[in-house]
Enzyme design. Structure first.
Site, PDB file in Angstrom:
ATOM      1  N   ARG A  57      -2.911 -11.227  11.962  1.00  0.00           N
ATOM      2  CA  ARG A  57      -3.520 -12.131  11.114  1.00  0.00           C
ATOM      3  C   ARG A  57      -2.495 -12.950  10.100  1.00  0.00           C
ATOM      4  O   ARG A  57      -2.944 -13.594   9.222  1.00  0.00           O
ATOM      5  CB  ARG A  57      -4.806 -11.981  10.618  1.00  0.00           C
ATOM      6  CG  ARG A  57      -5.707 -11.366  11.571  1.00  0.00           C
ATOM      7  CD  ARG A  57      -7.252 -11.015  10.803  1.00  0.00           C
ATOM      8  NE  ARG A  57      -7.679 -12.256  10.458  1.00  0.00           N
ATOM      9  CZ  ARG A  57      -8.900 -12.263   9.620  1.00  0.00           C
ATOM     10  NH1 ARG A  57      -9.162 -11.059   8.928  1.00  0.00           N
ATOM     11  NH2 ARG A  57      -9.410 -13.496   9.380  1.00  0.00           N
ATOM     12  N   VAL A 109       4.190  -0.106  -5.739  1.00  0.00           N
ATOM     13  CA  VAL A 109       4.436  -1.394  -6.733  1.00  0.00           C
ATOM     14  C   VAL A 109       4.527  -0.516  -8.032  1.00  0.00           C
ATOM     15  O   VAL A 109       3.720   0.319  -8.514  1.00  0.00           O
ATOM     16  CB  VAL A 109       3.293  -2.194  -7.009  1.00  0.00           C
ATOM     17  CG1 VAL A 109       3.793  -3.188  -8.074  1.00  0.00           C
ATOM     18  CG2 VAL A 109       3.443  -3.152  -5.739  1.00  0.00           C
ATOM     19  N   CYS A 141     -15.283   7.239   1.506  1.00  0.00           N
ATOM     20  CA  CYS A 141     -16.545   7.810   1.580  1.00  0.00           C
ATOM     21  C   CYS A 141     -16.696   8.701   2.907  1.00  0.00           C
ATOM     22  O   CYS A 141     -17.689   9.630   2.674  1.00  0.00           O
ATOM     23  CB  CYS A 141     -17.680   6.594   1.696  1.00  0.00           C
ATOM     24  SG  CYS A 141     -17.368   5.904   0.203  1.00  0.00           S
ATOM     25  N   TYR A 154     -45.949  -0.220   6.364  1.00  0.00           N
ATOM     26  CA  TYR A 154     -46.681   1.121   6.204  1.00  0.00           C
ATOM     27  C   TYR A 154     -47.124   1.347   7.698  1.00  0.00           C
ATOM     28  O   TYR A 154     -47.601   0.372   8.333  1.00  0.00           O
ATOM     29  CB  TYR A 154     -48.076   1.037   5.365  1.00  0.00           C
ATOM     30  CG  TYR A 154     -48.825   2.372   5.628  1.00  0.00           C
ATOM     31  CD1 TYR A 154     -48.660   3.529   5.434  1.00  0.00           C
ATOM     32  CD2 TYR A 154     -50.095   1.855   6.421  1.00  0.00           C
ATOM     33  CE1 TYR A 154     -49.411   4.535   6.113  1.00  0.00           C
ATOM     34  CE2 TYR A 154     -50.848   2.767   6.969  1.00  0.00           C
ATOM     35  CZ  TYR A 154     -50.650   4.143   6.519  1.00  0.00           C
ATOM     36  OH  TYR A 154     -51.499   5.202   7.119  1.00  0.00           O
ATOM     37  N   GLU A 191       0.686  -1.079  -0.071  1.00  0.00           N
ATOM     38  CA  GLU A 191      -0.097  -0.004   0.022  1.00  0.00           C
ATOM     39  C   GLU A 191       0.843   1.208  -0.012  1.00  0.00           C
ATOM     40  O   GLU A 191       1.594   1.281   0.900  1.00  0.00           O
ATOM     41  CB  GLU A 191      -0.994   0.088   1.212  1.00  0.00           C
ATOM     42  CG  GLU A 191      -1.633   1.369   1.360  1.00  0.00           C
ATOM     43  CD  GLU A 191      -2.452   1.917   0.212  1.00  0.00           C
ATOM     44  OE1 GLU A 191      -2.366   3.014   0.198  1.00  0.00           O
ATOM     45  OE2 GLU A 191      -3.084   0.970  -0.344  1.00  0.00           O
ATOM     46  N   SER A 251      -7.377  -0.338   4.770  1.00  0.00           N
ATOM     47  CA  SER A 251      -8.732  -0.454   5.012  1.00  0.00           C
ATOM     48  C   SER A 251      -9.764   0.657   5.440  1.00  0.00           C
ATOM     49  O   SER A 251     -10.232   0.559   6.665  1.00  0.00           O
ATOM     50  CB  SER A 251      -8.710  -1.833   6.014  1.00  0.00           C
ATOM     51  OG  SER A 251      -8.152  -2.810   5.498  1.00  0.00           O
ATOM     52  N   TRP A 301     -49.494   4.618   0.218  1.00  0.00           N
ATOM     53  CA  TRP A 301     -48.972   4.550  -0.974  1.00  0.00           C
ATOM     54  C   TRP A 301     -47.386   5.229  -0.930  1.00  0.00           C
ATOM     55  O   TRP A 301     -47.386   6.214  -0.869  1.00  0.00           O
ATOM     56  CB  TRP A 301     -49.532   4.828  -2.237  1.00  0.00           C
ATOM     57  CG  TRP A 301     -50.677   4.021  -2.465  1.00  0.00           C
ATOM     58  CD1 TRP A 301     -51.913   4.274  -2.238  1.00  0.00           C
ATOM     59  CD2 TRP A 301     -50.686   2.999  -3.553  1.00  0.00           C
ATOM     60  NE1 TRP A 301     -52.791   3.459  -2.778  1.00  0.00           N
ATOM     61  CE2 TRP A 301     -51.935   2.442  -3.380  1.00  0.00           C
ATOM     62  CE3 TRP A 301     -49.953   2.198  -4.109  1.00  0.00           C
ATOM     63  CZ2 TRP A 301     -52.647   1.322  -4.215  1.00  0.00           C
ATOM     64  CZ3 TRP A 301     -50.204   1.093  -4.732  1.00  0.00           C
ATOM     65  CH2 TRP A 301     -51.619   0.751  -4.817  1.00  0.00           C
TER      66      TRP A 301
END
Length: 462
Positions: free
Chosen positions: A78, A88, A51, A436, A41, A47, A444
């Site tokens: 992990r 890269v 947004c 509703y 990265e 991660s 509606w």
């Protein structure tokens, strides 16, 4: 061929949503003894939610740490070898290796792979204009970009901001700067803001933004960014007009970051994104996968490939890739183009095709627009909304829905998104058994009101 006598190695290029979702899913399915994972990265975070950057800049949420879903330390715990600030620079597909450069030391080295995941994301469109790289001009794509903009806002005494572009990024950044106390001008080349909407719906956004105190200028193609004696931005030129600016934010949009893929000869689509099969494997390359903002995906309504850079898709791509790399099975069938945003109290949503999209693919259609409210009209705080719906002639198949309104409007687009994915007709949408109660909707639902009107329009058209 795999590496004889040693673990298989998965190399991931890009440490955000798609890349690290793929790495994490592959690790869940494959033990450390079976699969080595190395992720590169070039930024300083992994991660994270891009947004959320406008809401961090606007002061709604804290950042940048709150926007990070999983830290580098958590990934490394992990047994994922995540290397930050490492870019890269070359893909050697024949030699099955990538060359990466440590951005702090400048040291370069090659790393071999058995399987490769490309999750290089997208880059902000930055047109080659005079002054585009001047201090005080910001793109907003990464957490580093967000921090750089906040640093500029803190150090700049002036309170005039110009946002170039009126798409999702542009309107969200306009809101953020308005909340920061800036006088905000949005310069838009198009007829109306939010080109992902039809112009009649974009006009509603334009009017609402003006009512919030944001100056929206249509037909304003930026020609130059002017600087002062200190080299910092001072104004933006668009046609014959000049707009004073102490800070400029570029919200023109993004394009796939596929320079590495292009140099390596990988297949790209008309938008410059990588082309993959349903398993997210790059077409024609057995051990190379790609996902996130660097790929093009199938539009299930039009049948064409599209570039849809959204975090929701990126995470799904990563899950599919990780499952396939890890020995499981997954596919990503495509999208219907659903998106939702807001500027202050105005919610903006769309899914499926616009009128222009339908014409471009040769579909004949009817278009209807209705006015409704978010709750029963007599219930307190019922807010107005406008719903536009497109349906195919003869078949009545739903083609697209756009919604502009106040609180409670935006997420209603999900009804139409599900209907589009299922290939439903507007008659079927009108008959849906939706929840509703007066605090939640009229008898509606507004989407069904539009569907009923579309049914009548289809019948009238024969």
């Amino acid at each position: 061929m795999g590496r004889v006598g040693r673990r298989q190695r998965l190399v991931v290029v890009g440490g955000d949503a798609a890349g690290m979702s793929a790495a994490s899913q592959a690790r869940r399915l494959k033990g450390v003894d079976d699969l080595e994972i190395v992720a590169f990265e070039r930024g300083g975070f992994s991660s994270y939610s891009a947004c959320g950057i406008p809401y961090w800049v606007g002061g709604d949420v804290e950042g940048p740490d709150r926007l990070v879903a999983r830290t580098p330390q958590e990934h490394r715990a992990r047994d994922i070898d995540l290397r930050l600030r490492t870019e890269v620079t070359e893909l050697d597909l024949d030699g099955r290796r990538v060359r990466a450069r440590d951005l702090d030391s400048g040291e370069e080295q090659w790393t071999g792979f058995d399987r490769l995941v490309l999750a290089t994301g997208a880059r902000p469109v930055r047109p080659p204009l005079p002054g585009i790289d001047a201090p005080g001009v910001h793109g907003v794509q990464t957490l580093g970009d967000g921090q750089a903009l906040l640093d500029t806002l803190a150090a700049t005494p002036g309170r005039r901001a110009v946002v170039v572009g009126a798409g999702y990024i542009g309107v969200e950044m306009a809101e953020a700067l308005l909340k920061r106390g800036y006088e905000v001008t949005v310069l838009n080349r198009g007829e109306q803001p939010m080109a992902t909407l039809d112009p009649d719906m974009g006009r509603l956004v334009h009017t609402a933004m003006e009512g919030m105190g944001i100056d929206v200028v249509a037909g304003a193609g930026v020609t130059a960014i002017r600087t002062g004696a200190d080299g910092r931005v001072r104004a933006v030129e668009a046609g014959d007009a000049t707009y004073p600016a102490d800070v400029v934010v570029l919200g023109i949009g993004v394009e796939p970051e596929t320079s590495l893929a292009r140099a390596a000869g990988l297949p790209l689509g008309v938008y410059g994104g990588l082309l993959t099969d349903l398993s997210m494997r790059v077409r024609g390359h057995e051990d190379v996968w790609a996902g996130g903002d660097c790929v093009e995906v199938l539009d299930l309504v039009s049948g064409r490939e599209r570039h849809v850079p959204l975090g929701t898709h990126a995470n799904k791509h990563g899950q599919v890739i990780g499952a396939n790399v890890g020995g499981g099975y997954g596919t990503f069938p495509g999208v219907v183009g659903t998106a939702v945003s807001k500027v202050c109290s105005l919610e903006i949503a769309r899914t499926g095709l616009r009128e222009r999209d339908a014409r471009e693919v040769g579909l004949r259609y009817v278009a209807v627009t209705v006015e409704s409210t978010s709750r029963a009209g007599y219930y307190p705080d019922a807010a107005p909304m406008t719903v536009k719906m497109l349906a195919e002639l003869r078949t009545g198949r739903l083609l697209g829905t756009q919604i502009v309104g106040r609180e409670g409007a935006g997420k209603r687009v999900d009804i139409a998104a599900v209907a589009l994915t299922a290939g439903m007709t507007v008659e079927q949408v009108a008959a849906l058994d939706l929840g509703y109660a007066p605090p939640f909707s009229p008898v509606w639902d507004p989407v069904q009101v539009a569907a009923r009107k579309a049914v009548a329009a289809v019948r009238e058209a024969g």
